[in-house]
Design a protein around this motif. Sequence first.
Motif, PDB file in Angstrom:
ATOM      1  N   ASN A 130       0.798  -1.396  -0.217  1.00 49.91           N
ATOM      2  CA  ASN A 130      -0.191  -0.035   0.041  1.00 49.91           C
ATOM      3  C   ASN A 130       0.843   1.205   0.039  1.00 49.91           C
ATOM      4  O   ASN A 130       0.315   2.223  -0.491  1.00 49.91           O
ATOM      5  N   SER A 131       2.079   1.049   0.577  1.00 52.25           N
ATOM      6  CA  SER A 131       2.915   2.513   0.460  1.00 52.25           C
ATOM      7  C   SER A 131       3.270   2.899  -0.735  1.00 52.25           C
ATOM      8  O   SER A 131       3.766   1.978  -1.592  1.00 52.25           O
ATOM      9  N   PRO A 132       3.612   3.979  -1.102  1.00 57.28           N
ATOM     10  CA  PRO A 132       3.981   4.686  -2.481  1.00 57.28           C
ATOM     11  C   PRO A 132       5.310   4.309  -2.731  1.00 57.28           C
ATOM     12  O   PRO A 132       5.717   4.088  -3.902  1.00 57.28           O
ATOM     13  N   THR A 133       6.292   3.539  -1.924  1.00 59.67           N
ATOM     14  CA  THR A 133       7.678   3.074  -2.045  1.00 59.67           C
ATOM     15  C   THR A 133       8.036   1.969  -1.062  1.00 59.67           C
ATOM     16  O   THR A 133       7.429   2.229   0.115  1.00 59.67           O
ATOM     17  N   HIS A 134       8.883   1.318  -1.424  1.00 60.49           N
ATOM     18  CA  HIS A 134       9.357  -0.012  -0.430  1.00 60.49           C
ATOM     19  C   HIS A 134      11.210  -0.294  -0.887  1.00 60.49           C
ATOM     20  O   HIS A 134      11.191  -0.400  -2.158  1.00 60.49           O
ATOM     21  N   PRO A 135      11.665  -0.262   0.068  1.00 61.06           N
ATOM     22  CA  PRO A 135      13.226  -0.284  -0.255  1.00 61.06           C
ATOM     23  C   PRO A 135      13.569  -1.712  -1.066  1.00 61.06           C
ATOM     24  O   PRO A 135      14.302  -1.990  -1.646  1.00 61.06           O
ATOM     25  N   HIS A 136      12.705  -2.618  -0.586  1.00 60.11           N
ATOM     26  CA  HIS A 136      13.164  -3.950  -1.115  1.00 60.11           C
ATOM     27  C   HIS A 136      11.953  -4.385  -2.247  1.00 60.11           C
ATOM     28  O   HIS A 136      12.252  -5.417  -3.002  1.00 60.11           O
ATOM     29  N   GLY A 137      11.498  -3.432  -2.671  1.00 57.64           N
ATOM     30  CA  GLY A 137      10.510  -3.814  -3.937  1.00 57.64           C
ATOM     31  C   GLY A 137       8.909  -3.681  -3.534  1.00 57.64           C
ATOM     32  O   GLY A 137       8.874  -4.185  -2.423  1.00 57.64           O
ATOM     33  N   ILE A 138       8.223  -3.349  -4.641  1.00 54.93           N
ATOM     34  CA  ILE A 138       6.772  -3.487  -4.083  1.00 54.93           C
ATOM     35  C   ILE A 138       6.268  -4.818  -4.265  1.00 54.93           C
ATOM     36  O   ILE A 138       6.890  -5.534  -5.387  1.00 54.93           O
ATOM     37  N   LYS A 139       5.527  -5.337  -3.351  1.00 49.48           N
ATOM     38  CA  LYS A 139       4.963  -6.697  -3.243  1.00 49.48           C
ATOM     39  C   LYS A 139       3.841  -6.716  -4.316  1.00 49.48           C
ATOM     40  O   LYS A 139       2.886  -5.900  -4.245  1.00 49.48           O
ATOM     41  N   VAL A 140       3.907  -7.968  -5.028  1.00 53.21           N
ATOM     42  CA  VAL A 140       2.795  -8.102  -6.017  1.00 53.21           C
ATOM     43  C   VAL A 140       2.450  -9.485  -6.280  1.00 53.21           C
ATOM     44  O   VAL A 140       3.322 -10.385  -5.806  1.00 53.21           O
ATOM     45  N   ARG A 141       1.339  -9.750  -6.783  1.00 55.17           N
ATOM     46  CA  ARG A 141       0.729 -11.175  -7.129  1.00 55.17           C
ATOM     47  C   ARG A 141       0.594 -11.311  -8.698  1.00 55.17           C
ATOM     48  O   ARG A 141       0.149 -10.336  -9.268  1.00 55.17           O
ATOM     49  N   LEU A 142       1.360 -12.243  -9.104  1.00 56.24           N
ATOM     50  CA  LEU A 142       1.431 -12.447 -10.491  1.00 56.24           C
ATOM     51  C   LEU A 142       0.212 -13.090 -10.863  1.00 56.24           C
ATOM     52  O   LEU A 142      -0.479 -13.908  -9.977  1.00 56.24           O
ATOM     53  N   GLN A 143      -0.058 -13.442 -12.258  1.00 58.01           N
ATOM     54  CA  GLN A 143      -1.434 -13.710 -12.647  1.00 58.01           C
ATOM     55  C   GLN A 143      -1.576 -15.225 -12.648  1.00 58.01           C
ATOM     56  O   GLN A 143      -2.244 -15.899 -12.303  1.00 58.01           O
ATOM     57  N   ASP A 144      -0.119 -15.770 -12.227  1.00 55.68           N
ATOM     58  CA  ASP A 144      -0.370 -17.555 -11.964  1.00 55.68           C
ATOM     59  C   ASP A 144      -0.321 -17.654 -10.380  1.00 55.68           C
ATOM     60  O   ASP A 144      -0.095 -18.621  -9.774  1.00 55.68           O
TER      61      ASP A 144
END
Length: 69
Positions: free
Chosen positions: A40-54
């Motif tokens: 939810n935060s605008p930045t993250h030092p280790h990368g934004i967490k996402v869910r892939l289509q798989d």
Amino acid sequence: MLTGQQRSHIRPGLEVDIVLKQDQRTGKTTRGIVKDILTNSPTHPHGIKVRLQDGQVGRVKAIIGAANS
């Protein structure tokens, strides 16, 4: 190539390289298409967490570009 630390650079449908939780020690990346943005935060030092289509979840290390679909 953009890094995945800024949420504004990431949107569903982009092709990205992510690091899965179990691959954090090795840094091995997995390529896929973003389905959901989980950070939810605008930045993250280790990368934004996402869910892939798989269904895989990880932090974005690199943004490849628009999906070829």
